[in-house]
Design a protein around this motif. Sequence first.
Motif: not given
Length: 300
Positions: A13-18, A20-21, A23-30, A119-122
């Motif tokens: 799953v992690s290979k398919k999630i970027t 950017k995804h 970041g959008w998840a953080i925005l949606a939850l916020k 600054n992220i190690d995916k």
Amino acid sequence: MDKAIAVLGLTNVSKKITLKHVGWAILALKLAIAGYFIYLLVEGFRTNAFEFGERFLWFILAGFVAQLIDGALGMAYGVSCTSLLLWLGIPPKFASASVHTSEIFTTGVSGLSHIRFDNIDKRLFFQIVVTGSIGAVIGAYFISDLFDGDLVKPFISFYLLLLGVYLLYKAFKKRQDKPKKMKHTPLLAFAGGLLDAIGGGGWGPIVTSNLLSRGNSPRHTIGTVNTAEFFVTYFATAVFIFVLGVQHLEIVLGLIIGGVIAAPLGAYIASRINQRLLLILVGVLVVISSGWGIFAALSF
């Protein structure tokens, strides 16, 4: 634990999630939690429940200083912010509740900033975010309904004191070892999330310090752990709100304003500062914060 993660299919799953995804998840939850807090704020203003004066400016300053430290060093928002609130005369239980609530907003902005500054190690992110969140939910339930987290704080502080000394030893060694292979990282994140919720802080010191002690890049370790902290804090705070409710919103609001202002600056500092110097600063911070925790525990 690593095998369990693989079984769940999180690696694929992690290979398919970027990022950017993420970041959008953080925005949606916020946005979801922001709607709830807007409702609480409207009710507070309607009933004149808030007091905005000189103390409110101190709450903003406390949030700014704590998030600047956390964003740049990947740890110690809870320790720094709680200490400042206690110094301002806020009772411990209200200080702790306010810090946990405000972290939802400050860690979200900090995470987005770390994504922006690369600054992220995916791979590391997905190794720690799921189990860390699970541990935080369990810990939040325990501390809310079962037992007092103050009982474990002295033991955590002593462990972190030894780890901080080790980090300083690593930083001042003339010959740096090659990075060690990461083992049991999801289990480390689970423990970090659990102890963070139970002890009122410790996700950054426990997870970041352990990863740095293995020789990982300070910049990417701090950015990754800081971004994962949003999800850890979010789900833990959801449990706190469900069980305990929300009180003293003016403190939370002040911490949020100060933290949001400082978050991009902290992420920028993390992306620019010398990595060896950063490791030294992290080690010193761990020693000071854990030493203070031991002192506070022995004083009562």
